[in-house]
Design a protein around this motif. Structure first.
Motif, PDB file in Angstrom:
ATOM      1  N   GLN A 174       8.068  -9.199 -10.591  1.00  0.00           N
ATOM      2  CA  GLN A 174       7.149  -9.945 -10.681  1.00  0.00           C
ATOM      3  C   GLN A 174       7.913 -11.270 -10.767  1.00  0.00           C
ATOM      4  O   GLN A 174       8.991 -11.365 -11.453  1.00  0.00           O
ATOM      5  N   LYS A 229       3.986 -13.753  -8.151  1.00  0.00           N
ATOM      6  CA  LYS A 229       3.947 -12.836  -7.282  1.00  0.00           C
ATOM      7  C   LYS A 229       4.519 -11.310  -7.669  1.00  0.00           C
ATOM      8  O   LYS A 229       5.002 -11.569  -8.741  1.00  0.00           O
ATOM      9  N   CYS A 230       4.121 -10.380  -7.134  1.00  0.00           N
ATOM     10  CA  CYS A 230       4.467  -8.880  -7.353  1.00  0.00           C
ATOM     11  C   CYS A 230       4.789  -8.309  -6.202  1.00  0.00           C
ATOM     12  O   CYS A 230       4.178  -8.278  -5.232  1.00  0.00           O
ATOM     13  N   GLU A 231       6.061  -7.416  -6.309  1.00  0.00           N
ATOM     14  CA  GLU A 231       6.305  -6.575  -5.253  1.00  0.00           C
ATOM     15  C   GLU A 231       6.779  -5.191  -5.798  1.00  0.00           C
ATOM     16  O   GLU A 231       7.353  -5.177  -6.904  1.00  0.00           O
ATOM     17  N   GLN A 232       6.306  -4.239  -5.155  1.00  0.00           N
ATOM     18  CA  GLN A 232       6.846  -2.921  -5.502  1.00  0.00           C
ATOM     19  C   GLN A 232       7.746  -2.132  -4.572  1.00  0.00           C
ATOM     20  O   GLN A 232       6.854  -2.105  -3.218  1.00  0.00           O
ATOM     21  N   ASN A 233       8.724  -1.435  -4.764  1.00  0.00           N
ATOM     22  CA  ASN A 233       9.310  -0.797  -3.550  1.00  0.00           C
ATOM     23  C   ASN A 233       9.440   0.672  -3.766  1.00  0.00           C
ATOM     24  O   ASN A 233      10.212   1.676  -3.333  1.00  0.00           O
ATOM     25  N   SER A 244      -3.087  -9.881  -0.747  1.00  0.00           N
ATOM     26  CA  SER A 244      -2.063  -8.778  -0.452  1.00  0.00           C
ATOM     27  C   SER A 244      -1.450  -9.167   1.006  1.00  0.00           C
ATOM     28  O   SER A 244      -2.278  -8.372   1.713  1.00  0.00           O
ATOM     29  N   HIS A 266       3.101  -5.655  -1.539  1.00  0.00           N
ATOM     30  CA  HIS A 266       2.884  -7.085  -2.266  1.00  0.00           C
ATOM     31  C   HIS A 266       1.530  -7.414  -2.797  1.00  0.00           C
ATOM     32  O   HIS A 266       0.496  -6.922  -1.776  1.00  0.00           O
ATOM     33  N   ASN A 275      -0.303 -10.383  -4.622  1.00  0.00           N
ATOM     34  CA  ASN A 275       0.151 -11.923  -5.385  1.00  0.00           C
ATOM     35  C   ASN A 275      -1.097 -12.276  -6.231  1.00  0.00           C
ATOM     36  O   ASN A 275      -2.331 -11.952  -5.682  1.00  0.00           O
ATOM     37  N   CYS A 323       1.737  -6.705 -13.290  1.00  0.00           N
ATOM     38  CA  CYS A 323       1.041  -6.161 -12.209  1.00  0.00           C
ATOM     39  C   CYS A 323       1.733  -4.891 -12.148  1.00  0.00           C
ATOM     40  O   CYS A 323       2.766  -4.365 -13.002  1.00  0.00           O
ATOM     41  N   SER A 332       1.656  -0.552 -10.072  1.00  0.00           N
ATOM     42  CA  SER A 332       1.359   0.238  -9.035  1.00  0.00           C
ATOM     43  C   SER A 332       1.205   1.781  -9.268  1.00  0.00           C
ATOM     44  O   SER A 332       1.840   2.275 -10.232  1.00  0.00           O
TER      45      SER A 332
END
Lengths: 110, 113
Positions: free
Chosen positions: B6, B22-26, B68, B73, B75, B91, B93
């Protein structure tokens, strides 16, 4: 409907056991347990589903009583690293997001 | 590698401003969530986003909106910030909708002055 957790807080000495309870006034489809250390994000511990299926860490045990609409998390031989706030979460119905309880603050002292 | 990240970690802003987190998951997960944790540590779901289906907690003001751009992502946009919006926003997932462990990001502490 928010599940109710008890106790609100507990202090243990290293090596002691504790039980944290989570109850709901509605039928339980699943119960999810998380631990949050101070200043950190919640971390998954366990999921218990109707029918007895469980998924979680080997060192954590929990029970799920559908009839009583409650779940209990068992912490045995506690370690300092067990300290934190424990949350249980349940969906209000079969396909709704989790609603978390207010948490149980666990402190383990040497 | 960070699983769920985040940005920013801290956000201090004035009332009435608009801000985004912002949020990102890999992890390749299909579902993402936004939670709000208030000063009493109550963790409340705000949004769940699964395969382009958005579920909104009815108590969330419409000043909050998730966006999204892609599956990795989600956000959070907040308009006309209020003092009561001050909280930590997480955030998260999961691979499967609801019936799976959720991986949380480190959180964003929002302070509205």
């Amino acid at each position: 409907q928010q599940p109710v957790q008890s106790p609100q807080a507990v202090i243990l000495r290293e090596g002691e056991d504790a039980v944290i309870n989570c109850s709901s006034s509605k039928a339980l489809y699943s119960v999810h347990w998380y631990r949050q250390k101070h200043g950190e994000a919640p971390v998954f511990l366990m999921i218990l589903l109707k029918g007895g299926e469980q998924k979680g860490h080997d060192k954590i045990s929990a029970s799920f009583n559908e009839k009583k609409q409650q779940s209990s998390l068992y912490l045995t031989a506690s370690q300092l690293s067990y300290s934190g706030t424990y949350f249980c979460g349940t969906p209000n119905s079969g396909n709704t997001p989790l609603v978390f309880g207010k948490g149980t603050r666990l402190s383990v002292i040497a | 590698d960070t699983a769920v990240s985040q940005t920013p970690k801290y956000l201090v802003t004035q009332m009435g401003n608009d801000k985004s987190i912002k949020c990102e998951q890999n992890l390749g997960h299909d579902t993402m969530y936004w939670y709000k944790q208030d000063s009493k540590k109550f963790l409340k779901i705000m949004f769940s986003y699964n395969n382009k289906e958005l579920i909104i907690n009815e108590t969330v003001p419409n000043r909050f909106s998730p966006k999204s751009p892609d599956k990795a992502h989600l956000n959070l946009h907040i308009n006309s910030l209020e003092l009561g919006d001050s909280a930590v926003y997480f955030c998260a997932s999961s691979q499967v909708w609801l019936w799976d462990e959720q991986f949380f990001g480190p959180g964003t502490r929002l302070t509205v002055l």
